[in-house]
Design an enzyme around this catalytic site. Structure first.
Site, short mmCIF file in Angstrom:
data_model
loop_
_atom_site.label_atom_id
_atom_site.label_comp_id
_atom_site.label_asym_id
_atom_site.label_seq_id
_atom_site.Cartn_x
_atom_site.Cartn_y
_atom_site.Cartn_z
N ARG A 166 1.38 4.50 -2.11
CA ARG A 166 1.52 3.05 -2.37
C ARG A 166 1.87 2.79 -3.84
O ARG A 166 1.41 1.82 -4.43
CB ARG A 166 0.24 2.28 -2.02
N SER A 236 -2.64 -4.36 4.99
CA SER A 236 -3.84 -3.88 4.28
C SER A 236 -3.98 -4.64 2.97
O SER A 236 -3.04 -4.68 2.17
CB SER A 236 -3.71 -2.39 3.95
N GLU A 332 -3.80 -4.16 -2.77
CA GLU A 332 -2.45 -3.65 -2.47
C GLU A 332 -1.35 -4.69 -2.72
O GLU A 332 -0.38 -4.39 -3.41
CB GLU A 332 -2.37 -3.11 -1.04
P1 FAD Z 1 7.77 -8.87 -0.69
O1 FAD Z 1 6.39 -9.17 -0.24
O2 FAD Z 1 8.77 -9.98 -0.65
O3 FAD Z 1 7.72 -8.28 -2.15
C1 FAD Z 1 6.80 -7.26 -2.48
C2 FAD Z 1 7.07 -6.82 -3.93
O4 FAD Z 1 8.37 -6.26 -4.02
C3 FAD Z 1 7.07 -7.99 -4.92
O5 FAD Z 1 6.57 -7.51 -6.15
C4 FAD Z 1 8.55 -8.34 -5.07
O6 FAD Z 1 8.86 -8.96 -6.32
C5 FAD Z 1 9.19 -6.97 -4.96
N1 FAD Z 1 10.55 -6.99 -4.39
C6 FAD Z 1 10.90 -7.44 -3.16
N2 FAD Z 1 12.23 -7.23 -2.96
C7 FAD Z 1 12.70 -6.67 -4.09
C8 FAD Z 1 14.00 -6.23 -4.52
N3 FAD Z 1 15.08 -6.33 -3.74
N4 FAD Z 1 14.11 -5.73 -5.77
C9 FAD Z 1 13.03 -5.61 -6.59
N5 FAD Z 1 11.79 -6.00 -6.25
C10 FAD Z 1 11.64 -6.53 -5.02
N6 FAD Z 1 3.08 -1.58 4.08
C11 FAD Z 1 3.05 -0.24 4.27
O7 FAD Z 1 3.38 0.53 3.35
N7 FAD Z 1 2.68 0.30 5.46
C12 FAD Z 1 2.32 -0.46 6.51
O8 FAD Z 1 1.98 0.07 7.57
C13 FAD Z 1 2.34 -1.87 6.35
N8 FAD Z 1 1.97 -2.68 7.37
C14 FAD Z 1 1.98 -4.03 7.21
C15 FAD Z 1 1.60 -4.84 8.28
C16 FAD Z 1 1.59 -6.22 8.16
C17 FAD Z 1 1.18 -7.07 9.34
C18 FAD Z 1 1.98 -6.82 6.93
C19 FAD Z 1 2.01 -8.31 6.79
C20 FAD Z 1 2.35 -6.02 5.85
C21 FAD Z 1 2.35 -4.62 5.97
N9 FAD Z 1 2.72 -3.78 4.92
C22 FAD Z 1 2.72 -2.41 5.09
C23 FAD Z 1 3.09 -4.33 3.59
C24 FAD Z 1 4.57 -4.78 3.48
O9 FAD Z 1 5.13 -4.99 4.75
C25 FAD Z 1 5.43 -3.79 2.72
O10 FAD Z 1 4.91 -3.59 1.43
C26 FAD Z 1 6.88 -4.25 2.59
O11 FAD Z 1 7.68 -3.24 2.01
C27 FAD Z 1 7.03 -5.52 1.76
O12 FAD Z 1 8.35 -5.98 1.94
P2 FAD Z 1 8.77 -7.46 1.63
O13 FAD Z 1 10.26 -7.53 1.74
O14 FAD Z 1 8.01 -8.41 2.47
O15 FAD Z 1 8.34 -7.59 0.09
N1 EPU Z 2 -11.42 2.05 10.42
C1 EPU Z 2 -12.65 1.55 10.82
N2 EPU Z 2 -12.76 0.19 10.92
C2 EPU Z 2 -11.73 -0.66 10.65
C3 EPU Z 2 -10.49 -0.13 10.23
C4 EPU Z 2 -10.35 1.25 10.12
O1 EPU Z 2 -13.59 2.27 11.05
O2 EPU Z 2 -11.92 -1.86 10.77
C5 EPU Z 2 -11.26 3.52 10.36
C6 EPU Z 2 -10.40 4.01 11.54
O3 EPU Z 2 -11.17 4.23 12.68
C7 EPU Z 2 -9.81 5.29 10.97
C8 EPU Z 2 -9.66 4.97 9.48
O4 EPU Z 2 -10.54 3.88 9.19
O5 EPU Z 2 -10.71 6.34 11.11
C9 EPU Z 2 -8.21 4.63 9.09
O6 EPU Z 2 -7.80 3.48 9.85
P1 EPU Z 2 -6.26 3.26 10.29
O7 EPU Z 2 -5.73 4.48 10.94
O8 EPU Z 2 -6.19 1.97 11.03
O9 EPU Z 2 -5.46 3.15 8.93
P2 EPU Z 2 -5.81 2.49 7.53
O10 EPU Z 2 -6.18 3.56 6.58
O11 EPU Z 2 -6.78 1.36 7.68
C10 EPU Z 2 -3.40 2.80 6.61
C11 EPU Z 2 -2.41 1.99 5.85
C12 EPU Z 2 -1.65 1.06 6.79
C13 EPU Z 2 -0.93 1.92 7.82
C14 EPU Z 2 -1.95 2.74 8.59
C15 EPU Z 2 -1.31 3.71 9.57
C16 EPU Z 2 -3.24 1.74 3.59
C17 EPU Z 2 -3.84 0.84 2.57
N3 EPU Z 2 -3.06 1.23 4.81
O12 EPU Z 2 -4.37 1.90 7.13
O13 EPU Z 2 -0.69 0.36 6.01
O14 EPU Z 2 -0.20 1.12 8.72
O15 EPU Z 2 -2.74 3.53 7.65
O16 EPU Z 2 -0.70 4.73 8.86
O17 EPU Z 2 -2.90 2.89 3.29
C18 EPU Z 2 -0.39 -1.63 4.73
O18 EPU Z 2 -0.23 -0.88 3.75
O19 EPU Z 2 -0.28 -2.88 4.65
C19 EPU Z 2 -0.72 -1.03 6.01
C20 EPU Z 2 -0.97 -1.76 7.11
#
Ligand code: FAD
Ligand code: EPU
Length: 338
Positions: A166, A236, A332
């Protein structure tokens, strides 16, 4: 043709937390030339500039002074190389999930575990998006960008991006200083299923297609994560904390069921969602904000709140975890300042 400019533009629907926000000026350039023009005007006017993507990892204030630019260049294309690998070029405004599904449908491997991550391609390198055992860094070959302060264009390779969990150079030396315009990623025609995370392997056939893996990832995600179109959230809210192996061992002694993941550097990653859950906070709500009832690492906005309220709520969650486990949680999503 000049891009259309908006004054006092409402961004409430442009951030997945649904926080109320207005931008003094807003523009969505559709070509690199339009982006260059917008940046030149921002420099002339001395306007603070925020580059916005899908708004899925941002905490927005009530008012943003200066200029918000949302790159709307949204072409992508493939470049074949003789060795079976393929380069995908994706402009900043391409919707990440749509690209992943389009590649998976062509049975091009590499990004399928990153399906259903919201947002645009331009933001993907900022925090080196990752899920289900795969990180963007493994596939990224180049980031094309333009510097906000002088309009200089540059191309960074993966080393210069300094990717971590991240993390990247775009959160440090280049934070708020560049607009990413295009990514180049490597995908492959050779099947490379990565099914080690959670129960992914049990959800696909023995020799799955890339599309099958992507669809399985989508299904797992839909079971746990709230849909921002229904309930405001930024995924997250905290990173998973990384602690020394000694600290992890002493915590495991006290909590034998605590998930922990050893890292290559000898340290150990803990699951912040488990820590929050174990504090009894899953499903807890106070006013506009709450801890999601299926994934405690996700904070949700029920409506009527603002950035200050969210940060105060998050601080209470983090304090509770710190008091109970002695582990500090780091936010995050990026905090945009007015
Ligand atoms: P924004 O929120 O619009 O911007 C994020 C940052 O990037 C800001 O600082 C912005 O200024 C900068 N930025 C945006 N575009 C540009 C550009 N073109 N040039 C320079 N800077 C820029 N993230 C994960 O890593 N793994 C996950 O599994 C994951 N799951 C998610 C699930 C949900 C339901 C949600 C809501 C979010 C999740 N995220 C996850 C976080 C998010 O989706 C990612 O970080 C994504 O890459 C953000 O993209 P965005 O276009 O929405 O960025
Ligand atoms: N867990 C619990 N309770 C909860 C949530 C999680 O006990 O309420 C336990 C799960 O059972 C598991 C562990 O925590 O043993 C990890 O949970 P999970 O696999 O759901 O993943 P996470 O660590 O909570 C991370 C990323 C997610 C990504 C998933 C899958 C970060 C900060 N988050 O979540 O990314 O989708 O793994 O790879 O690293 C995001 O960054 O926005 C995001 C959604």
């Amino acid at each position: 043709m000049s891009p259309r400019w908006y004054a006092d533009h409402d961004l409430t629907a442009a951030n997945t937390l649904g926080l109320p926000c207005r931008a003094e000026r807003f523009v969505a350039p559709m070509t690199p030339a339009e982006l260059g023009e917008a940046l030149a005007l921002a420099r002339e006017g001395g306007w603070p500039t925020l580059v916005l993507g899908g708004g899925s990892n941002l905490i927005l204030p009530a008012f943003l002074t200066g200029l918000v630019i949302r790159p709307a260049m949204n072409d992508w294309w493939l470049v074949e190389s003789g060795d079976g690998s393929v380069r995908v070029h994706a402009e900043a405004g391409v919707v990440w999930h749509e690209l992943v599904m389009a590649l998976a449908a062509r049975d091009l491997w590499g990004l399928e575990n990153l399906a259903l991550i919201p947002g645009h391609c331009g933001a993907a390198p900022i925090q080196n998006i990752g899920a289900y055992g795969v990180e963007l860094a493994e596939r990224l070959e180049a980031v094309h960008l333009v510097h906000l302060d002088d309009g200089r264009e540059a191309v960074l390779g993966p080393q210069a991006c300094a990717f971590g969990y991240r993390d990247s150079v775009f959160k440090h030396a280049l934070a708020g200083r560049v607009a990413i315009t295009r990514l180049v990623m490597r995908v492959s025609r050779t099947p490379e299923p990565r099914l080690g995370y959670g129960d992914l392997a049990g959800r696909v056939t023995e020799s799955p297609t890339a599309l099958e893996v992507a669809e399985a990832v989508c299904a797992v995600r839909r079971e746990k994560l709230p849909d921002p179109a229904v309930l405001g959230n930024a995924g997250s809210f905290f990173k998973n904390p990384v602690v020394s192996s000694e600290r992890a061992a002493s915590l495991r002694e006290a909590y034998p069921d605590m998930p922990s993941f050893p890292l290559d550097d000898g340290r150990t990653k803990l699951a912040a969602g488990w820590l929050i859950d174990r504090c009894g906070l899953k499903g807890w709500r106070d006013g506009a904000f709450g801890v999601h009832d299926r994934q405690a690492l996700v904070l949700v906005h029920h409506g009527g709140g603002d950035a200050a309220g969210l940060l105060a709520f998050a601080a209470r969650v983090a304090d509770t975890v710190e008091r109970r486990f002695g582990v500090a949680l780091e936010r995050e999503p990026r905090l945009a300042t007015g």
